[in-house]
Scaffold this active site. Structure first.
Site, PDB file in Angstrom:
ATOM      1  N   TRP A 100      -1.241   9.298  -8.370  1.00  0.00           N
ATOM      2  CA  TRP A 100      -2.168   8.246  -7.941  1.00  0.00           C
ATOM      3  C   TRP A 100      -3.478   8.324  -8.699  1.00  0.00           C
ATOM      4  O   TRP A 100      -4.042   7.291  -9.095  1.00  0.00           O
ATOM      5  CB  TRP A 100      -2.394   8.294  -6.426  1.00  0.00           C
ATOM      6  N   ASP A 167     -10.051   8.297  -2.967  1.00  0.00           N
ATOM      7  CA  ASP A 167      -8.811   7.731  -2.451  1.00  0.00           C
ATOM      8  C   ASP A 167      -8.330   8.665  -1.346  1.00  0.00           C
ATOM      9  O   ASP A 167      -7.885   9.776  -1.609  1.00  0.00           O
ATOM     10  CB  ASP A 167      -7.784   7.641  -3.593  1.00  0.00           C
ATOM     11  N   LYS A 191      -0.182   4.872   5.456  1.00  0.00           N
ATOM     12  CA  LYS A 191       0.099   6.302   5.531  1.00  0.00           C
ATOM     13  C   LYS A 191      -0.346   6.859   6.883  1.00  0.00           C
ATOM     14  O   LYS A 191       0.441   7.429   7.597  1.00  0.00           O
ATOM     15  CB  LYS A 191      -0.601   7.053   4.395  1.00  0.00           C
TER      16      LYS A 191
HETATM   17  C1  LIG Z   1       0.500   5.600  -1.308  1.00  0.00           C
HETATM   18  C2  LIG Z   1      -0.721   5.931  -2.058  1.00  0.00           C
HETATM   19  C3  LIG Z   1      -1.312   5.016  -2.959  1.00  0.00           C
HETATM   20  C4  LIG Z   1      -0.714   3.658  -3.226  1.00  0.00           C
HETATM   21  O1  LIG Z   1      -0.927   2.839  -2.156  1.00  0.00           O
HETATM   22  P1  LIG Z   1      -0.510   1.284  -2.189  1.00  0.00           P
HETATM   23  O2  LIG Z   1      -1.085   0.826  -0.902  1.00  0.00           O
HETATM   24  O3  LIG Z   1       0.977   1.223  -2.261  1.00  0.00           O
HETATM   25  O4  LIG Z   1      -1.161   0.649  -3.365  1.00  0.00           O
HETATM   26  C5  LIG Z   1      -2.470   5.380  -3.589  1.00  0.00           C
HETATM   27  N1  LIG Z   1      -3.035   6.583  -3.384  1.00  0.00           N
HETATM   28  C6  LIG Z   1      -2.490   7.494  -2.550  1.00  0.00           C
HETATM   29  C7  LIG Z   1      -3.164   8.810  -2.373  1.00  0.00           C
HETATM   30  C8  LIG Z   1      -1.323   7.191  -1.867  1.00  0.00           C
HETATM   31  O5  LIG Z   1      -0.785   8.095  -1.037  1.00  0.00           O
END
Ligand SMILES: *Cc1c(COP(=O)(O)O)cnc(C)c1O
Length: 354
Positions: A100, A167, A191
């Site tokens: 990511w 993030d 998540k």
């Molecule tokens: C799942 C995830 C993403 C991607 O998320 P989307 O909503 O599918 O764009 C980005 N960063 C992390 C840390 C993730 O776990």
């Protein structure tokens, strides 16, 4: 019976939240209308959005500190773009701790110079780099707090003279931190907060307005803030269900209460991984995530049996990401200690009988 759901994302939600969300699909607030079929400008939905924004700020301990919460679309992946679009004028520093982060770097390069301060790519991201320095004069520093795919989690954050962007998709609301160290936090809801379809963005307003490029309205944080996160039609169901989860968390006692549970779950599974010769952890011990536990089976011959036992125990979603293999137990807030207990029992049973 409901399965023990270890899915990495979209992932487990509290059962009572699913029940309340289902009820609201049929009859929301006793309006004799579905939450899906009323105007997002109606009093009832505006109240949902406002409460969701307030709880987000409050649960992170950021009330009265100059932050705004937004519920946007496009996933965390869109935030890789928006963060750079809104904040990157010259140079930004990125810590590369996984797939990511790597994707965030790629998007940022479209807007300016990216200084990759450190990377753990050399060992397929099985550790968090340490001892790196973030150069002075960066527009911001970007990091991924929990690396969902590899199972590492940042415990320390560097000293900075620039804003910190994080993030937190897979560990938002899971642990106590001084969240005021961060200036922009984003997290895809699917998540640890709600269904897919919305992304929480928590932003310190004073970091905006520093880039010269024009920003399209839909990608402009300032626009979304000015319009109270209703610049266009928000994903009403995802926002409503996220609100239900935030209420659930508040009633449990907030982030510090859930952190205690999360620590117990992590201790339980990692002790089993360390004691049981049939399993080994994927990442460096000091960097282990409390949300995403990755491990391999040491005796490939026992794999079929283990998979059968998992199935029989009602355990779902334990397969590792294709780039790592093995197993991954995603232990988000809504997953009970009991579910981790069931998994650990299967692991020790395998050792006794393999
Ligand atoms: C799942 C995830 C993403 C991607 O998320 P989307 O909503 O599918 O764009 C980005 N960063 C992390 C840390 C993730 O776990």
């Amino acid at each position: 019976m409901k399965k023990h759901n270890f899915s990495a994302g979209p992932s487990i939600l509290p059962q009572e939240v699913l029940k309340q969300a289902s009820d609201a699909v049929l009859n929301f607030n006793n309006l004799d209308l579905s939450v899906l079929e009323i105007s997002h400008r109606s009093k009832d939905f505006v109240a949902v959005m406002e409460e969701a924004r307030e709880h987000s700020i409050e649960l992170l301990g950021l009330k009265g500190k100059g932050y705004k919460a937004l519920f946007l679309q496009g996933g965390a992946s869109m935030q890789f773009v928006m963060a750079a679009y809104n904040l990157l004028e010259n140079k930004a520093a990125y810590l590369n701790t996984g797939t990511w982060s790597d994707k965030a770097v790629a998007e940022a390069k479209i807007f300016g110079e990216v200084v990759e301060v450190a990377s753990s790519k050399d060992k397929n991201y099985n550790y968090i780099p340490k001892g790196y320095e973030v150069p002075k004069g960066m527009d911001y520093f970007h990091c991924t707090t929990n690396n969902t795919i590899f199972g590492t989690q940042m415990k320390d954050f560097p000293a900075l003279d620039c804003p910190m962007v994080a993030d937190m998709s897979s560990d938002i609301f899971s642990r106590t931190l001084d969240y005021s160290k961060f200036d922009l936090i984003y997290a895809g809801a699917q998540k640890n907060m709600g269904p897919a379809g919305t992304t929480l963005v928590v932003i310190k307003e004073d970091i905006l307005g520093k880039v010269k490029r024009p920003i399209p309205n839909m990608l402009d944080y300032a626009q979304h803030i000015a319009k109270d996160s209703m610049y266009n039609t928000p994903p009403v169901f995802a926002v409503y269900t996220s609100l239900l989860t935030l209420r659930w968390l508040k009633e449990l006692g907030g982030v510090s209460a859930i952190e205690e549970e999360n620590d117990k779950k992590a201790t339980l599974i990692y002790s089993e991984i360390d004691l049981n010769p049939l399993f080994e952890g994927y990442v460096a011990k000091e960097d282990r995530s409390t949300m995403s536990a990755t491990f391999n089976i040491t005796n490939e011959k026992a794999k079929t049996k283990f998979d059968t036992m998992l199935k029989e125990a009602g355990i779902s979603g334990l397969n590792g990401h294709r780039s790592v293999g093995g197993y991954r137990a995603s232990m988000y807030n809504a997953l009970s200690l009991n579910s981790v207990g069931v998994l650990v029992d299967v692991m020790s049973e395998l050792e006794r009988t393999a």
